[in-house]
Write a protein that holds these residues in place. Structure first.
Motif, short mmCIF file in Angstrom:
data_model
loop_
_atom_site.label_atom_id
_atom_site.label_comp_id
_atom_site.label_asym_id
_atom_site.label_seq_id
_atom_site.Cartn_x
_atom_site.Cartn_y
_atom_site.Cartn_z
N LYS A 16 0.81 -1.23 0.00
CA LYS A 16 0.00 0.00 0.00
C LYS A 16 0.84 1.27 0.00
N THR A 17 1.99 1.22 -0.69
CA THR A 17 2.82 2.42 -0.82
C THR A 17 3.17 2.71 -2.28
N GLY A 18 2.33 2.24 -3.19
CA GLY A 18 2.58 2.51 -4.61
C GLY A 18 3.59 1.59 -5.24
N THR A 19 3.88 0.46 -4.60
CA THR A 19 4.93 -0.42 -5.10
C THR A 19 4.55 -1.10 -6.42
N GLY A 78 -5.89 4.17 5.79
CA GLY A 78 -7.03 4.51 4.93
C GLY A 78 -7.00 3.74 3.62
N SER A 79 -5.82 3.54 3.07
CA SER A 79 -5.70 2.78 1.84
C SER A 79 -6.09 1.32 2.05
N TRP A 80 -5.63 0.74 3.15
CA TRP A 80 -6.03 -0.64 3.49
C TRP A 80 -7.54 -0.74 3.69
N TYR A 81 -8.09 0.23 4.40
CA TYR A 81 -9.53 0.24 4.68
C TYR A 81 -10.33 0.29 3.39
N ARG A 82 -9.94 1.17 2.47
CA ARG A 82 -10.65 1.26 1.19
C ARG A 82 -10.45 0.00 0.35
N TYR A 83 -9.23 -0.51 0.35
CA TYR A 83 -8.93 -1.70 -0.44
C TYR A 83 -9.78 -2.89 0.01
N ARG A 84 -10.01 -3.01 1.29
CA ARG A 84 -10.78 -4.13 1.81
C ARG A 84 -12.28 -3.89 1.81
N SER A 85 -12.68 -2.76 1.26
CA SER A 85 -14.12 -2.49 1.10
C SER A 85 -14.62 -2.91 -0.27
N ARG A 86 -13.75 -3.45 -1.11
CA ARG A 86 -14.14 -3.78 -2.49
C ARG A 86 -15.17 -4.91 -2.53
N ASP A 87 -15.88 -4.97 -3.65
CA ASP A 87 -17.03 -5.87 -3.78
C ASP A 87 -16.67 -7.34 -3.59
N ASP A 88 -15.51 -7.75 -4.10
CA ASP A 88 -15.19 -9.18 -4.04
C ASP A 88 -14.87 -9.68 -2.64
N LEU A 89 -14.79 -8.77 -1.65
CA LEU A 89 -14.55 -9.20 -0.27
C LEU A 89 -15.82 -9.18 0.58
N ILE A 90 -16.94 -8.80 0.00
CA ILE A 90 -18.20 -8.78 0.76
C ILE A 90 -18.48 -10.17 1.32
N GLY A 91 -18.73 -10.24 2.62
CA GLY A 91 -18.98 -11.52 3.27
C GLY A 91 -17.73 -12.22 3.77
N HIS A 92 -16.55 -11.68 3.42
CA HIS A 92 -15.27 -12.26 3.85
C HIS A 92 -14.85 -11.62 5.18
N PRO A 93 -14.16 -12.36 6.05
CA PRO A 93 -13.72 -11.77 7.34
C PRO A 93 -12.83 -10.54 7.17
N ASN A 94 -12.19 -10.39 6.01
CA ASN A 94 -11.32 -9.22 5.78
C ASN A 94 -12.09 -7.99 5.32
N SER A 95 -13.36 -8.12 5.02
CA SER A 95 -14.13 -7.02 4.45
C SER A 95 -14.33 -5.88 5.46
#
Length: 202
Positions: A16-19, A78-95
């Motif tokens: 999450k640093t532009g790598t 904030g970047s991690w939070y937004r990244y884990r809000s994506r649709d394909d993680l809905i219902g996943h413990p990481n969401s």
């Protein structure tokens, strides 16, 4: 991780640093590109020193310099939070879809956070086992001009970094009380980011 053998430089990829953008731009120039698995692509300094450094020193006779990028801790979370809000993680413990940013940060502050807030530590990535800086050239994500100038000079390239692997757009308001708790509980993260402002000048 990118290895620039002739230039005696290893780039360690802090998540999450532009790598991904840097990898995309510099992979053709690198002698080695570690893309998979994530444990190798995002190898922290302690893992690099254990597994890769001995190999490189034995092969080249000298220790490569190491560079990395860190991000303001609140923006990084904030970047991690937004990244884990994506649709394909809905219902996943990481969401984080139905979790506020305040609650995400409060969970991150715990010793053993829940899956959705278990995102690691930039400090543990760049510090050695004794708590000392393990990176020779540490840059702030927010100071792209300094980072690009270093890479262009060291690798003799002209860079045009594209935005890749961008997190979904989502507000990340943080209350003053939670921001203060984050600084109290994870003070080392802010100390490392402060170090980056000085370390990158070396």
């Amino acid at each position: 991780m990118l290895v620039f053998w002739k230039q005696n430089l290893v780039f360690l990829a802090v998540p999450k640093t532009g790598t991904t953008a840097i990898e995309g731009a510099l992979a053709p120039k690198a002698a080695m590109v570690m893309r998979d698995p994530p444990q190798i692509k995002h190898a922290p300094v302690y893992r690099y020193r254990r597994f890769f450094k001995p190999l490189f020193v034995q092969a080249g006779g000298k220790e490569p310099e190491i560079m990395a990028v860190v991000r303001d801790p609140v923006d990084w979370l904030g970047s991690w939070y937004r990244y884990r809000s994506r649709d394909d993680l809905i219902g996943h413990p990481n969401s984080t879809r139905d979790i506020s940013f305040d609650d995400f940060v409060l969970e991150y502050c715990k010793g053993k956070p829940a899956d959705f807030a278990n995102v690691g530590s930039q400090a543990k990535f760049v510090l050695d086992g004794d708590g000392n800086m393990g990176i020779d050239h540490l840059f702030r994500y927010e100071d792209q001009s300094l980072l690009i100038a270093f890479l262009e000079a060291r690798l003799d390239v002209t860079l045009d970094l594209k935005r890749l692997n961008v997190s979904p757009s989502k507000p990340t308001p943080l209350s003053p009380a939670v921001a203060a708790r984050l600084r109290e509980k994870r003070s080392i993260e802010f100390e490392v980011w402060d170090m980056a402002g000085r370390q990158s000048l070396i």
